[in-house]
Scaffold this motif. Structure first.
Motif, short mmCIF file in Angstrom:
data_model
loop_
_atom_site.label_atom_id
_atom_site.label_comp_id
_atom_site.label_asym_id
_atom_site.label_seq_id
_atom_site.Cartn_x
_atom_site.Cartn_y
_atom_site.Cartn_z
N ARG A 1 0.87 -1.17 0.00
CA ARG A 1 0.00 0.00 0.00
C ARG A 1 0.91 1.23 0.00
O ARG A 1 1.69 1.44 0.92
CB ARG A 1 -0.95 0.02 1.20
CG ARG A 1 -1.85 1.27 1.19
CD ARG A 1 -3.08 1.11 2.01
NE ARG A 1 -3.99 0.09 1.53
CZ ARG A 1 -4.91 0.25 0.57
NH1 ARG A 1 -5.03 1.42 -0.04
NH2 ARG A 1 -5.69 -0.74 0.23
N VAL A 2 0.79 2.02 -1.05
CA VAL A 2 1.71 3.13 -1.28
C VAL A 2 1.33 4.31 -0.38
O VAL A 2 0.17 4.73 -0.36
CB VAL A 2 1.69 3.55 -2.76
CG1 VAL A 2 2.60 4.74 -3.01
CG2 VAL A 2 2.10 2.37 -3.65
N THR A 3 2.31 4.83 0.34
CA THR A 3 2.08 6.01 1.18
C THR A 3 2.65 7.28 0.53
O THR A 3 2.18 8.38 0.81
CB THR A 3 2.70 5.84 2.58
OG1 THR A 3 4.11 5.61 2.46
CG2 THR A 3 2.05 4.67 3.30
N SER A 4 3.67 7.14 -0.31
CA SER A 4 4.22 8.25 -1.09
C SER A 4 4.70 7.72 -2.42
O SER A 4 5.28 6.62 -2.49
CB SER A 4 5.41 8.92 -0.37
OG SER A 4 4.99 9.66 0.74
N SER A 5 4.48 8.51 -3.46
CA SER A 5 4.95 8.13 -4.80
C SER A 5 5.37 9.41 -5.50
O SER A 5 4.59 10.35 -5.61
CB SER A 5 3.85 7.41 -5.58
OG SER A 5 4.34 6.92 -6.80
N PRO B 1 8.07 4.29 -5.40
CA PRO B 1 7.10 4.06 -4.32
C PRO B 1 7.72 3.82 -2.95
O PRO B 1 8.78 3.22 -2.80
CB PRO B 1 6.40 2.77 -4.79
CG PRO B 1 7.48 2.03 -5.53
CD PRO B 1 8.41 3.05 -6.11
N GLY C 1 5.99 2.56 0.90
CA GLY C 1 4.72 2.15 1.49
C GLY C 1 4.86 1.06 2.53
O GLY C 1 5.93 0.86 3.11
N ARG D 1 7.29 -1.48 6.77
CA ARG D 1 7.48 -0.29 5.93
C ARG D 1 8.65 -0.57 4.98
O ARG D 1 9.74 -0.99 5.41
CB ARG D 1 7.79 0.91 6.80
CG ARG D 1 7.82 2.24 6.06
CD ARG D 1 8.34 3.34 6.97
NE ARG D 1 8.02 4.67 6.47
CZ ARG D 1 8.49 5.79 7.01
NH1 ARG D 1 9.29 5.74 8.06
NH2 ARG D 1 8.16 6.96 6.51
N GLU E 1 -2.60 3.53 -5.55
CA GLU E 1 -2.80 3.22 -4.14
C GLU E 1 -2.12 1.92 -3.73
O GLU E 1 -1.72 1.75 -2.58
CB GLU E 1 -4.30 3.14 -3.85
CG GLU E 1 -5.00 4.49 -4.00
CD GLU E 1 -6.50 4.41 -3.77
OE1 GLU E 1 -7.01 5.21 -2.96
OE2 GLU E 1 -7.16 3.55 -4.39
N PRO F 1 4.62 5.53 8.45
CA PRO F 1 4.23 6.39 7.34
C PRO F 1 3.92 7.80 7.80
O PRO F 1 3.28 8.01 8.83
CB PRO F 1 2.98 5.70 6.79
CG PRO F 1 3.16 4.26 7.16
CD PRO F 1 3.84 4.28 8.49
N GLU G 1 9.70 10.55 5.77
CA GLU G 1 8.90 10.10 4.63
C GLU G 1 9.44 10.63 3.30
O GLU G 1 9.65 9.88 2.34
CB GLU G 1 7.44 10.53 4.82
CG GLU G 1 6.49 10.07 3.71
CD GLU G 1 5.94 8.66 3.88
OE1 GLU G 1 5.19 8.21 3.01
OE2 GLU G 1 6.27 8.01 4.90
N LYS H 1 0.61 11.72 -2.45
CA LYS H 1 0.13 10.90 -1.33
C LYS H 1 -1.18 10.21 -1.74
O LYS H 1 -2.24 10.82 -1.73
CB LYS H 1 -0.13 11.78 -0.10
CG LYS H 1 1.04 12.66 0.30
CD LYS H 1 2.22 11.86 0.82
CE LYS H 1 3.32 12.78 1.32
NZ LYS H 1 4.49 12.04 1.82
#
Length: 390
Positions: free
Chosen positions: A31-35, A61, A63, A80, A129, A147, A152, A389
């Motif tokens: 599950r991506v938290t920042s890209s 990515p 996440g 993470r 996502e 996250p 981050e 995000k």
């Protein structure tokens, strides 16, 4: 899930696409938290690489593991992780030698693969996502923290930008005491300059024309060179002479190491409305001292679907080989073997020595991607690096 999808030249949209699934026992779903949005994404956005509509974009990515296949042992659900751009198997001939960008198993009929990139395998991109990560034990780099914490923005640079900047200094042979010139103050160029400083370079010059980017270069301890003020080769030579060269080094007013962080979409300095894919190579050939080194980290596409007048559709270029030969300059090329550097650079971040997050100029929601692609492509509104995000 939501994802950024290529619709055609200079057109992307955020669409609902099918969620990824575990396809092999060695897969995980992250599950991506920042890209992050990368200059390489613009090569596809501009219609230069043959990307087809429907491609999910993105290759940077960060996440949290949400699902793991039964054969995954190095990471677990809830971990993470950052996921390097160039995915690899970890065990083939090239991978076993640390040449992960040339993995022979991840792209049948070719070598090397990447997420969300035309011609680099069937892997959907990371501006989404969720992301399926094959060969997860090799491709997931564990990270501390949670996250959204203070690291981050720094950690997401480990997916591509920071490791590529460091790789550029490897290609250019930067050592303690080197004098370095980086052409291009995009994210890769800026992080190449930061890497050169971390490696003990005596002086680092960064060439660009965008004031906001040159100021970040200055913050990293580099000397900004604005090519709107004149030929950057002559500007750097003049600065070197003004700093007084050591006795016996008259005429060695160039640099030891040059880095091309621009690639085939370089601006023609004589006509900034047009491209000249030879510009940076010609400048570096003129600037680098005899027996010096050039590292080329900027992308040169195998096929250019809209070549500039000085370029060719098949990616070929006229290069000043005779001058390079005469000066004995070593030239290094190639994609980043990410996993050589990710743990090293992660630990430099954790100790506070490295600060790649300085390049992040904008943060956005995934839904804002079309507007940020447009502005980034135009080099508008001070954009250097966008982190989205999901």
């Amino acid at each position: 899930m939501k994802a950024v999808v290529f619709d055609g030249t200079r057109a992307v949209s955020v669409q609902d696409v099918q969620d990824p699934e575990i396809e092999q026992p060695t897969d995980v779903i992250v599950r991506v938290t920042s890209s992050a949005l990368c200059g390489t994404d613009l090569h596809m956005y501009d219609g230069r690489t043959g990307a087809q509509p429907g491609l999910v974009l993105g290759h940077e990515p960060l996440g949290v593991v949400e699902q793991a296949g039964p054969a995954v042992s190095a990471v677990s659900v809830g971990d993470r992780v950052v996921v390097p751009t160039h995915l690899y198997c970890g065990t083939c001939l090239h991978c076993s030698r640390g040449l992960s960008a040339a993995c022979s198993r991840v792209r049948p009929g070719g070598f090397g693969a990447a997420y969300g990139y035309a011609g680099m395998g069937p892997y959907r991109g990371a501006q989404a996502e969720l992301l399926r990560v094959p060969f997860a034990d090799a491709n997931c780099v564990p990270l501390p923290g949670e996250p959204g914490d203070a690291n981050e923005d720094a950690f997401v640079m480990l997916a591509d930008a920071f490791v590529t900047g460091w790789h550029a200094t490897e290609l250019a042979g930067v050592r303690p005491g080197s004098v370095v010139a980086v052409f291009g103050a995009g994210t890769i160029g800026l992080l190449a300059a930061h890497s050169a400083v971390l490696r003990g370079a005596a002086q680092v010059f960064v060439v660009d024309r965008i004031p906001e980017r040159l100021e970040v270069a200055r913050s990293y301890g580099a000397v900004p060179i604005d090519f709107r003020d004149g030929d950057p080769v002559e500007q750097i030579r003049a600065r070197r002479r003004a700093d007084r060269l050591p006795p016996g080094e008259d005429g060695m007013d160039g640099v030891d190491c040059g880095i091309d962080a621009v690639g085939f979409q370089a601006i023609d300095r004589s006509d900034s409305a047009h491209e000249n894919p030879r510009q940076v190579i010609e400048d570096l050939t003129a600037l680098v001292n005899p027996t010096g080194r050039i590292g080329i980290a900027g992308v040169y596409a195998a096929r250019d679907h809209a070549p500039a007048p000085a370029g060719h559709e098949d990616g070929s270029l006229r290069v000043p080989w005779a001058a390079l030969f005469d000066k004995g300059i070593h030239v290094g090329f190639g994609r980043t073997h990410d996993r050589r550097y990710t743990a090293l650079l992660r630990d430099l971040i954790l100790t506070g020595r490295a600060e790649p997050q300085r390049v992040v100029s904008h943060r956005a929601k995934l839904d804002e991607a079309p507007a940020f692609y447009r502005d980034f492509d135009r080099r508008a509104n001070g954009i250097i690096k966008v982190v989205m995000k999901p």
